[in-house]
Design a protein around this motif. Structure first.
Motif, PDB file in Angstrom:
ATOM      1  N   GLN A  57       0.827  -1.205   0.000  1.00  0.00           N
ATOM      2  CA  GLN A  57       0.000   0.000   0.000  1.00  0.00           C
ATOM      3  C   GLN A  57       0.861   1.255   0.000  1.00  0.00           C
ATOM      4  O   GLN A  57       0.588   2.213  -0.731  1.00  0.00           O
ATOM      5  CB  GLN A  57      -0.934  -0.004   1.216  1.00  0.00           C
ATOM      6  N   ARG A  58       1.921   1.251   0.831  1.00  0.00           N
ATOM      7  CA  ARG A  58       2.805   2.414   0.904  1.00  0.00           C
ATOM      8  C   ARG A  58       3.570   2.606  -0.402  1.00  0.00           C
ATOM      9  O   ARG A  58       3.689   3.730  -0.909  1.00  0.00           O
ATOM     10  CB  ARG A  58       3.798   2.252   2.063  1.00  0.00           C
ATOM     11  N   GLU A  59       4.099   1.507  -0.946  1.00  0.00           N
ATOM     12  CA  GLU A  59       4.957   1.604  -2.125  1.00  0.00           C
ATOM     13  C   GLU A  59       4.185   1.931  -3.399  1.00  0.00           C
ATOM     14  O   GLU A  59       4.664   2.681  -4.257  1.00  0.00           O
ATOM     15  CB  GLU A  59       5.735   0.295  -2.305  1.00  0.00           C
ATOM     16  N   LEU A  60       2.983   1.353  -3.528  1.00  0.00           N
ATOM     17  CA  LEU A  60       2.221   1.518  -4.774  1.00  0.00           C
ATOM     18  C   LEU A  60       1.286   2.714  -4.745  1.00  0.00           C
ATOM     19  O   LEU A  60       0.868   3.201  -5.805  1.00  0.00           O
ATOM     20  CB  LEU A  60       1.430   0.239  -5.075  1.00  0.00           C
ATOM     21  N   GLY A  61       0.938   3.165  -3.563  1.00  0.00           N
ATOM     22  CA  GLY A  61       0.056   4.330  -3.462  1.00  0.00           C
ATOM     23  C   GLY A  61      -1.263   4.094  -4.180  1.00  0.00           C
ATOM     24  O   GLY A  61      -1.964   3.100  -3.923  1.00  0.00           O
ATOM     25  N   ASP A  62      -1.600   4.984  -5.111  1.00  0.00           N
ATOM     26  CA  ASP A  62      -2.871   4.884  -5.833  1.00  0.00           C
ATOM     27  C   ASP A  62      -2.944   3.665  -6.748  1.00  0.00           C
ATOM     28  O   ASP A  62      -4.027   3.278  -7.181  1.00  0.00           O
ATOM     29  CB  ASP A  62      -3.111   6.150  -6.660  1.00  0.00           C
ATOM     30  N   ASP A  63      -1.779   3.070  -7.055  1.00  0.00           N
ATOM     31  CA  ASP A  63      -1.765   1.874  -7.911  1.00  0.00           C
ATOM     32  C   ASP A  63      -2.093   0.601  -7.134  1.00  0.00           C
ATOM     33  O   ASP A  63      -2.249  -0.458  -7.728  1.00  0.00           O
ATOM     34  CB  ASP A  63      -0.395   1.713  -8.581  1.00  0.00           C
ATOM     35  N   PHE A  64      -2.162   0.710  -5.793  1.00  0.00           N
ATOM     36  CA  PHE A  64      -2.523  -0.459  -4.986  1.00  0.00           C
ATOM     37  C   PHE A  64      -4.030  -0.649  -5.040  1.00  0.00           C
ATOM     38  O   PHE A  64      -4.803   0.274  -4.773  1.00  0.00           O
ATOM     39  CB  PHE A  64      -2.081  -0.276  -3.529  1.00  0.00           C
ATOM     40  N   ILE A  65      -4.460  -1.858  -5.426  1.00  0.00           N
ATOM     41  CA  ILE A  65      -5.887  -2.179  -5.493  1.00  0.00           C
ATOM     42  C   ILE A  65      -6.277  -3.026  -4.280  1.00  0.00           C
ATOM     43  O   ILE A  65      -7.126  -2.654  -3.488  1.00  0.00           O
ATOM     44  CB  ILE A  65      -6.219  -2.918  -6.798  1.00  0.00           C
ATOM     45  N   SER A  66      -5.641  -4.161  -4.153  1.00  0.00           N
ATOM     46  CA  SER A  66      -5.862  -5.063  -3.023  1.00  0.00           C
ATOM     47  C   SER A  66      -4.717  -6.062  -3.005  1.00  0.00           C
ATOM     48  O   SER A  66      -3.980  -6.209  -3.989  1.00  0.00           O
ATOM     49  CB  SER A  66      -7.199  -5.798  -3.147  1.00  0.00           C
ATOM     50  N   LEU A  67      -4.544  -6.762  -1.877  1.00  0.00           N
ATOM     51  CA  LEU A  67      -3.508  -7.783  -1.799  1.00  0.00           C
ATOM     52  C   LEU A  67      -3.744  -8.859  -2.854  1.00  0.00           C
ATOM     53  O   LEU A  67      -2.804  -9.370  -3.464  1.00  0.00           O
ATOM     54  CB  LEU A  67      -3.485  -8.407  -0.403  1.00  0.00           C
ATOM     55  N   TYR A  68      -5.011  -9.180  -3.092  1.00  0.00           N
ATOM     56  CA  TYR A  68      -5.326 -10.188  -4.109  1.00  0.00           C
ATOM     57  C   TYR A  68      -4.894  -9.705  -5.495  1.00  0.00           C
ATOM     58  O   TYR A  68      -4.175 -10.404  -6.213  1.00  0.00           O
ATOM     59  CB  TYR A  68      -6.823 -10.510  -4.112  1.00  0.00           C
ATOM     60  N   ASP A  69      -5.321  -8.526  -5.879  1.00  0.00           N
ATOM     61  CA  ASP A  69      -5.046  -8.035  -7.230  1.00  0.00           C
ATOM     62  C   ASP A  69      -3.563  -7.737  -7.457  1.00  0.00           C
ATOM     63  O   ASP A  69      -3.057  -7.932  -8.569  1.00  0.00           O
ATOM     64  CB  ASP A  69      -5.865  -6.778  -7.507  1.00  0.00           C
ATOM     65  N   ASN A  70      -2.872  -7.277  -6.413  1.00  0.00           N
ATOM     66  CA  ASN A  70      -1.482  -6.875  -6.579  1.00  0.00           C
ATOM     67  C   ASN A  70      -0.473  -7.972  -6.296  1.00  0.00           C
ATOM     68  O   ASN A  70       0.715  -7.798  -6.565  1.00  0.00           O
ATOM     69  CB  ASN A  70      -1.163  -5.664  -5.699  1.00  0.00           C
ATOM     70  N   LEU A  71      -0.922  -9.113  -5.768  1.00  0.00           N
ATOM     71  CA  LEU A  71       0.019 -10.186  -5.439  1.00  0.00           C
ATOM     72  C   LEU A  71      -0.568 -11.585  -5.619  1.00  0.00           C
ATOM     73  O   LEU A  71      -0.052 -12.381  -6.408  1.00  0.00           O
ATOM     74  CB  LEU A  71       0.517 -10.024  -3.993  1.00  0.00           C
ATOM     75  N   ILE A  72      -1.650 -11.871  -4.904  1.00  0.00           N
ATOM     76  CA  ILE A  72      -2.156 -13.244  -4.817  1.00  0.00           C
ATOM     77  C   ILE A  72      -2.629 -13.771  -6.163  1.00  0.00           C
ATOM     78  O   ILE A  72      -2.390 -14.943  -6.500  1.00  0.00           O
ATOM     79  CB  ILE A  72      -3.298 -13.345  -3.775  1.00  0.00           C
ATOM     80  N   ASP A  73      -3.260 -12.939  -6.956  1.00  0.00           N
ATOM     81  CA  ASP A  73      -3.779 -13.381  -8.250  1.00  0.00           C
ATOM     82  C   ASP A  73      -2.671 -13.959  -9.124  1.00  0.00           C
ATOM     83  O   ASP A  73      -2.840 -15.008  -9.759  1.00  0.00           O
ATOM     84  CB  ASP A  73      -4.469 -12.215  -8.957  1.00  0.00           C
ATOM     85  N   ASP A  74      -1.516 -13.296  -9.156  1.00  0.00           N
ATOM     86  CA  ASP A  74      -0.396 -13.794  -9.965  1.00  0.00           C
ATOM     87  C   ASP A  74       0.129 -15.119  -9.439  1.00  0.00           C
ATOM     88  O   ASP A  74       0.499 -16.010 -10.220  1.00  0.00           O
ATOM     89  CB  ASP A  74       0.741 -12.766  -9.967  1.00  0.00           C
ATOM     90  N   VAL A  75       0.170 -15.264  -8.117  1.00  0.00           N
ATOM     91  CA  VAL A  75       0.655 -16.509  -7.510  1.00  0.00           C
ATOM     92  C   VAL A  75      -0.283 -17.669  -7.845  1.00  0.00           C
ATOM     93  O   VAL A  75       0.162 -18.762  -8.219  1.00  0.00           O
ATOM     94  CB  VAL A  75       0.781 -16.344  -5.985  1.00  0.00           C
ATOM     95  N   LEU A  76      -1.583 -17.435  -7.743  1.00  0.00           N
ATOM     96  CA  LEU A  76      -2.561 -18.490  -8.026  1.00  0.00           C
ATOM     97  C   LEU A  76      -2.583 -18.853  -9.505  1.00  0.00           C
ATOM     98  O   LEU A  76      -2.811 -20.017  -9.867  1.00  0.00           O
ATOM     99  CB  LEU A  76      -3.955 -18.051  -7.582  1.00  0.00           C
ATOM    100  N   SER A  77      -2.359 -17.880 -10.376  1.00  0.00           N
ATOM    101  CA  SER A  77      -2.429 -18.135 -11.818  1.00  0.00           C
ATOM    102  C   SER A  77      -1.360 -19.120 -12.275  1.00  0.00           C
ATOM    103  O   SER A  77      -1.492 -19.758 -13.326  1.00  0.00           O
ATOM    104  CB  SER A  77      -2.309 -16.829 -12.602  1.00  0.00           C
ATOM    105  N   GLU A  78      -0.305 -19.291 -11.475  1.00  0.00           N
ATOM    106  CA  GLU A  78       0.732 -20.262 -11.806  1.00  0.00           C
ATOM    107  C   GLU A  78       0.220 -21.691 -11.690  1.00  0.00           C
ATOM    108  O   GLU A  78       0.828 -22.615 -12.234  1.00  0.00           O
ATOM    109  CB  GLU A  78       1.944 -20.067 -10.884  1.00  0.00           C
ATOM    110  N   HIS A  79      -0.883 -21.869 -10.974  1.00  0.00           N
ATOM    111  CA  HIS A  79      -1.437 -23.213 -10.756  1.00  0.00           C
ATOM    112  C   HIS A  79      -2.932 -23.227 -11.076  1.00  0.00           C
ATOM    113  O   HIS A  79      -3.732 -23.782 -10.321  1.00  0.00           O
ATOM    114  CB  HIS A  79      -1.183 -23.663  -9.315  1.00  0.00           C
TER     115      HIS A  79
END
Length: 202
Positions: free
Chosen positions: A128-150
């Protein structure tokens, strides 16, 4: 005993297929099972030895969805089950048909060391701090990419490079709901696994 636990007790096998997902690192011995995108970091009363353990998904062959997730603590075979509780919970106080468990609102469950859950929360705050307005949610900014691998069925997030702490997450049966976990004991009364039932076998 739930239908799923009865199915797993069949020595000849049944309609469930196991798949080893990933190794889970435990450092504190305090285990959390929860929706990883909701802050529920209260660990179970039962603790385990620090170490690295396999997380196994039990797939329903016909439904092709994860019916249960298991944290394997040893190669022993469970012959009895006890509902996993947190401090202050007493299964003897439950009404018939009631369970202790955790709510799922994002279609995901997980296993993690309690410290890993805290690290995941810190990771969200840092993004949230690093991305500022580009942060959407933990899911959209991180978890979605991890899950898409499987194929969106499961994923493992490293939350601390130094210790290898991670959170292993997986799709929760039909999705959102309220799910109980159970400790499995072998013939010598040793805890051999922790299993979350996603109510696919009703």
């Amino acid at each position: 005993m739930s239908n799923l636990l009865l199915e797993l007790a069949k020595p000849e096998g049944g309609m469930l297929r196991p798949e080893m997902l990933e190794q889970l690192t435990i450092v504190s011995g305090e285990i959390v099972a929860c929706d990883p995108l909701i802050s529920h970091s209260n660990p179970f009363e039962q603790t385990i030895q620090p170490g690295t353990y396999s997380v196994v998904a039990w797939w329903h062959e016909e439904e092709e969805r994860i019916a249960a997730a298991e944290l394997k603590l040893s190669d022993g075979r469970p012959i009895r089950w006890e509902m996993a509780v947190r401090p202050g919970q007493n299964v003897n106080e439950l009404k018939d048909g009631s369970i202790y468990g955790y709510p799922v609102d994002t279609g995901l469950g997980c296993f993690a060391d309690v410290e890993a859950i805290h690290k995941l929360e810190e990771m969200e705050a840092r993004l949230q701090r690093e991305l500022g307005d580009d942060f959407i949610s933990l899911y959209d900014n991180l978890i979605d990419d991890v899950l898409s691998e499987h194929e969106d069925n499961w994923g493992s997030v490293i939350v601390c490079e130094n210790t290898g702490l991670n959170v292993v997450m997986f799709s929760s049966g039909y999705g959102d709901g309220f799910y109980a976990s159970y400790w499995g004991f072998d013939a010598d009364d040793n805890v051999v696994c922790l299993l979350t039932d996603f109510n696919v076998l009703m």
